[in-house]
Design a protein around this motif. Structure first.
Motif, PDB file in Angstrom:
ATOM      1  N   VAL A 149       1.418  12.576  -4.139  1.00 53.30           N
ATOM      2  CA  VAL A 149       2.710  12.963  -3.553  1.00 53.30           C
ATOM      3  C   VAL A 149       3.519  11.816  -2.961  1.00 53.30           C
ATOM      4  O   VAL A 149       4.721  11.954  -2.764  1.00 53.30           O
ATOM      5  CB  VAL A 149       2.536  14.068  -2.479  1.00 53.30           C
ATOM      6  CG1 VAL A 149       1.894  15.306  -3.061  1.00 53.30           C
ATOM      7  CG2 VAL A 149       1.778  13.557  -1.275  1.00 53.30           C
ATOM      8  N   VAL A 150       2.896  10.694  -2.655  1.00 53.15           N
ATOM      9  CA  VAL A 150       3.596   9.624  -1.955  1.00 53.15           C
ATOM     10  C   VAL A 150       4.414   8.740  -2.892  1.00 53.15           C
ATOM     11  O   VAL A 150       4.190   8.712  -4.100  1.00 53.15           O
ATOM     12  CB  VAL A 150       2.627   8.733  -1.141  1.00 53.15           C
ATOM     13  CG1 VAL A 150       1.903   9.543  -0.099  1.00 53.15           C
ATOM     14  CG2 VAL A 150       1.661   8.000  -2.045  1.00 53.15           C
ATOM     15  N   LYS A 151       5.335   8.002  -2.300  1.00 54.78           N
ATOM     16  CA  LYS A 151       6.125   7.022  -3.043  1.00 54.78           C
ATOM     17  C   LYS A 151       5.304   5.750  -3.263  1.00 54.78           C
ATOM     18  O   LYS A 151       5.300   5.178  -4.338  1.00 54.78           O
ATOM     19  CB  LYS A 151       7.409   6.696  -2.272  1.00 54.78           C
ATOM     20  CG  LYS A 151       8.317   5.725  -2.970  1.00 54.78           C
ATOM     21  CD  LYS A 151       9.598   5.534  -2.158  1.00 54.78           C
ATOM     22  CE  LYS A 151      10.533   4.567  -2.851  1.00 54.78           C
ATOM     23  NZ  LYS A 151      11.752   4.375  -2.056  1.00 54.78           N
ATOM     24  N   SER A 152       4.601   5.333  -2.198  1.00 59.17           N
ATOM     25  CA  SER A 152       3.752   4.146  -2.291  1.00 59.17           C
ATOM     26  C   SER A 152       2.678   4.196  -1.217  1.00 59.17           C
ATOM     27  O   SER A 152       2.802   4.923  -0.231  1.00 59.17           O
ATOM     28  CB  SER A 152       4.573   2.862  -2.152  1.00 59.17           C
ATOM     29  OG  SER A 152       5.163   2.798  -0.872  1.00 59.17           O
ATOM     30  N   ILE A 153       1.628   3.393  -1.432  1.00 57.56           N
ATOM     31  CA  ILE A 153       0.535   3.285  -0.463  1.00 57.56           C
ATOM     32  C   ILE A 153       0.296   1.805  -0.199  1.00 57.56           C
ATOM     33  O   ILE A 153       0.150   1.009  -1.134  1.00 57.56           O
ATOM     34  CB  ILE A 153      -0.777   3.927  -0.968  1.00 57.56           C
ATOM     35  CG1 ILE A 153      -0.586   5.409  -1.296  1.00 57.56           C
ATOM     36  CG2 ILE A 153      -1.892   3.745   0.072  1.00 57.56           C
ATOM     37  CD1 ILE A 153      -1.788   6.054  -1.965  1.00 57.56           C
ATOM     38  N   MET A 154       0.265   1.479   1.099  1.00 56.25           N
ATOM     39  CA  MET A 154      -0.060   0.126   1.531  1.00 56.25           C
ATOM     40  C   MET A 154      -1.196   0.214   2.541  1.00 56.25           C
ATOM     41  O   MET A 154      -1.416   1.269   3.128  1.00 56.25           O
ATOM     42  CB  MET A 154       1.168  -0.533   2.159  1.00 56.25           C
ATOM     43  CG  MET A 154       2.298  -0.759   1.168  1.00 56.25           C
ATOM     44  SD  MET A 154       3.873  -1.041   1.971  1.00 56.25           S
ATOM     45  CE  MET A 154       4.375   0.652   2.331  1.00 56.25           C
ATOM     46  N   ALA A 158       2.208  -2.466   9.752  1.00 56.67           N
ATOM     47  CA  ALA A 158       3.589  -2.499   9.262  1.00 56.67           C
ATOM     48  C   ALA A 158       4.097  -3.924   9.064  1.00 56.67           C
ATOM     49  O   ALA A 158       4.874  -4.189   8.150  1.00 56.67           O
ATOM     50  CB  ALA A 158       4.500  -1.735  10.214  1.00 56.67           C
ATOM     51  N   CYS A 159       3.641  -4.851   9.895  1.00 57.54           N
ATOM     52  CA  CYS A 159       4.099  -6.239   9.788  1.00 57.54           C
ATOM     53  C   CYS A 159       3.370  -7.036   8.715  1.00 57.54           C
ATOM     54  O   CYS A 159       3.812  -8.104   8.307  1.00 57.54           O
ATOM     55  CB  CYS A 159       3.960  -6.932  11.136  1.00 57.54           C
ATOM     56  SG  CYS A 159       2.258  -6.991  11.719  1.00 57.54           S
ATOM     57  N   SER A 160       2.250  -6.525   8.243  1.00 55.36           N
ATOM     58  CA  SER A 160       1.443  -7.265   7.270  1.00 55.36           C
ATOM     59  C   SER A 160       0.615  -6.280   6.450  1.00 55.36           C
ATOM     60  O   SER A 160      -0.471  -5.883   6.856  1.00 55.36           O
ATOM     61  CB  SER A 160       0.523  -8.237   8.012  1.00 55.36           C
ATOM     62  OG  SER A 160      -0.384  -8.826   7.117  1.00 55.36           O
ATOM     63  N   THR A 161       1.145  -5.871   5.301  1.00 51.02           N
ATOM     64  CA  THR A 161       0.449  -4.872   4.496  1.00 51.02           C
ATOM     65  C   THR A 161       0.025  -5.433   3.150  1.00 51.02           C
ATOM     66  O   THR A 161       0.591  -6.390   2.653  1.00 51.02           O
ATOM     67  CB  THR A 161       1.344  -3.646   4.237  1.00 51.02           C
ATOM     68  OG1 THR A 161       2.512  -4.080   3.544  1.00 51.02           O
ATOM     69  CG2 THR A 161       1.715  -2.939   5.514  1.00 51.02           C
ATOM     70  N   VAL A 162      -0.957  -4.791   2.580  1.00 50.62           N
ATOM     71  CA  VAL A 162      -1.409  -5.082   1.220  1.00 50.62           C
ATOM     72  C   VAL A 162      -0.987  -3.890   0.369  1.00 50.62           C
ATOM     73  O   VAL A 162      -1.407  -2.754   0.639  1.00 50.62           O
ATOM     74  CB  VAL A 162      -2.945  -5.257   1.166  1.00 50.62           C
ATOM     75  CG1 VAL A 162      -3.418  -5.459  -0.267  1.00 50.62           C
ATOM     76  CG2 VAL A 162      -3.396  -6.371   2.066  1.00 50.62           C
ATOM     77  N   PRO A 163      -0.145  -4.108  -0.647  1.00 48.18           N
ATOM     78  CA  PRO A 163       0.251  -2.990  -1.498  1.00 48.18           C
ATOM     79  C   PRO A 163      -0.932  -2.508  -2.357  1.00 48.18           C
ATOM     80  O   PRO A 163      -1.685  -3.312  -2.894  1.00 48.18           O
ATOM     81  CB  PRO A 163       1.361  -3.555  -2.381  1.00 48.18           C
ATOM     82  CG  PRO A 163       1.306  -5.035  -2.221  1.00 48.18           C
ATOM     83  CD  PRO A 163       0.491  -5.366  -1.024  1.00 48.18           C
ATOM     84  N   LEU A 164      -1.079  -1.194  -2.433  1.00 48.14           N
ATOM     85  CA  LEU A 164      -2.184  -0.614  -3.210  1.00 48.14           C
ATOM     86  C   LEU A 164      -1.690   0.227  -4.385  1.00 48.14           C
ATOM     87  O   LEU A 164      -2.332   0.264  -5.428  1.00 48.14           O
ATOM     88  CB  LEU A 164      -3.056   0.275  -2.296  1.00 48.14           C
ATOM     89  CG  LEU A 164      -3.715  -0.386  -1.102  1.00 48.14           C
ATOM     90  CD1 LEU A 164      -4.422   0.671  -0.261  1.00 48.14           C
ATOM     91  CD2 LEU A 164      -4.654  -1.479  -1.544  1.00 48.14           C
ATOM     92  N   PHE A 165      -0.568   0.911  -4.185  1.00 49.29           N
ATOM     93  CA  PHE A 165      -0.100   1.865  -5.199  1.00 49.29           C
ATOM     94  C   PHE A 165       1.404   2.052  -5.064  1.00 49.29           C
ATOM     95  O   PHE A 165       1.924   2.109  -3.951  1.00 49.29           O
ATOM     96  CB  PHE A 165      -0.817   3.211  -5.008  1.00 49.29           C
ATOM     97  CG  PHE A 165      -0.220   4.342  -5.787  1.00 49.29           C
ATOM     98  CD1 PHE A 165      -0.482   4.504  -7.144  1.00 49.29           C
ATOM     99  CD2 PHE A 165       0.618   5.266  -5.167  1.00 49.29           C
ATOM    100  CE1 PHE A 165       0.077   5.541  -7.854  1.00 49.29           C
ATOM    101  CE2 PHE A 165       1.173   6.316  -5.877  1.00 49.29           C
ATOM    102  CZ  PHE A 165       0.901   6.443  -7.223  1.00 49.29           C
ATOM    103  N   LYS A 166       2.069   2.146  -6.207  1.00 46.51           N
ATOM    104  CA  LYS A 166       3.493   2.471  -6.217  1.00 46.51           C
ATOM    105  C   LYS A 166       3.722   3.509  -7.305  1.00 46.51           C
ATOM    106  O   LYS A 166       3.365   3.300  -8.464  1.00 46.51           O
ATOM    107  CB  LYS A 166       4.330   1.225  -6.479  1.00 46.51           C
ATOM    108  CG  LYS A 166       5.810   1.470  -6.290  1.00 46.51           C
ATOM    109  CD  LYS A 166       6.548   0.168  -6.171  1.00 46.51           C
ATOM    110  CE  LYS A 166       7.904   0.474  -5.566  1.00 46.51           C
ATOM    111  NZ  LYS A 166       8.296  -0.490  -4.588  1.00 46.51           N
ATOM    112  N   ASN A 167       4.327   4.632  -6.917  1.00 48.63           N
ATOM    113  CA  ASN A 167       4.612   5.705  -7.856  1.00 48.63           C
ATOM    114  C   ASN A 167       5.769   5.294  -8.765  1.00 48.63           C
ATOM    115  O   ASN A 167       6.800   4.852  -8.281  1.00 48.63           O
ATOM    116  CB  ASN A 167       4.953   6.988  -7.100  1.00 48.63           C
ATOM    117  CG  ASN A 167       4.732   8.231  -7.922  1.00 48.63           C
ATOM    118  OD1 ASN A 167       4.568   8.158  -9.137  1.00 48.63           O
ATOM    119  ND2 ASN A 167       4.705   9.361  -7.249  1.00 48.63           N
ATOM    120  N   LYS A 168       5.602   5.418 -10.035  1.00 45.21           N
ATOM    121  CA  LYS A 168       6.648   5.000 -10.980  1.00 45.21           C
ATOM    122  C   LYS A 168       7.591   6.126 -11.282  1.00 45.21           C
ATOM    123  O   LYS A 168       7.288   7.247 -11.378  1.00 45.21           O
ATOM    124  CB  LYS A 168       5.998   4.500 -12.251  1.00 45.21           C
ATOM    125  CG  LYS A 168       5.137   3.274 -11.997  1.00 45.21           C
ATOM    126  CD  LYS A 168       4.522   2.785 -13.288  1.00 45.21           C
ATOM    127  CE  LYS A 168       3.597   1.638 -13.186  1.00 45.21           C
ATOM    128  NZ  LYS A 168       3.263   0.885 -12.181  1.00 45.21           N
TER     129      LYS A 168
END
Length: 168
Positions: A149-154, A158-168
């Protein structure tokens, strides 16, 4: 004239999930069945049943209990089941296993019940630092629950995140 400082993180649609916020309060107890075995290795049914009968089960009120055996004894399944029947009226949760498994089971149940509606089409940060013991599996359970359901997961802050997933 000084420029106004804008907090873009506070103004964003970012949602932070801190699994520590879901940590269930209550005492954790490891119940070692070996103390009720003959020489720590042999379950004598009559003696075992007497121990069960004489034990004060109310001391586990509102506790989370992990039933296990610290010796190499072979414990029949009915023994753990018998203990569970005595603990269930008092304990919040009873499992057969260690305290790590107990935490994993607790978080699995919590995340299964999590309403993901608030996370729909939003960027989500899963907070990584916790003062309480959060099982690694809990993070996987959470991703499995929110990813559809999410747009993206990090992961991180908030100041330093690692991107894990982005919904296309």
């Amino acid at each position: 004239m000084a420029e106004e400082i804008i907090n873009r993180v506070a103004n964003s649609k970012l949602v932070t999930i801190d699994l520590e916020d879901f940590y269930p309060s209550g005492r954790r107890v490891k119940f070692d069945i070996s103390e009720w075995l003959f020489e720590g290795l042999l379950l004598k049914e009559k003696d075992f049943r007497q121990q069960v009968k004489d034990h004060d089960w109310s001391q586990y009120k509102d506790s989370y209990v992990a039933l296990g055996c610290s010796t190499d004894a072979i414990i029949p399944s009915w023994a753990y089941l018998l203990l569970s029947t005595q603990l269930n009226p008092f304990a919040k949760k009873v499992i057969v296993g260690n305290l790590d498994l107990l935490e994993t089971v607790l978080f699995s149940e919590i995340i299964t019940k999590l309403n993901v509606e608030d996370f729909t089409d939003k960027p989500v940060i899963i907070k990584g630092c916790a003062n309480k013991s959060i099982p690694q599996s809990a993070y996987s359970f959470l991703i499995e629950k929110i990813q559809p359901v999410v747009k993206s997961i990090m992961f991180g802050e908030a100041c330093s995140t690692v991107p894990l997933f982005k919904n296309k």
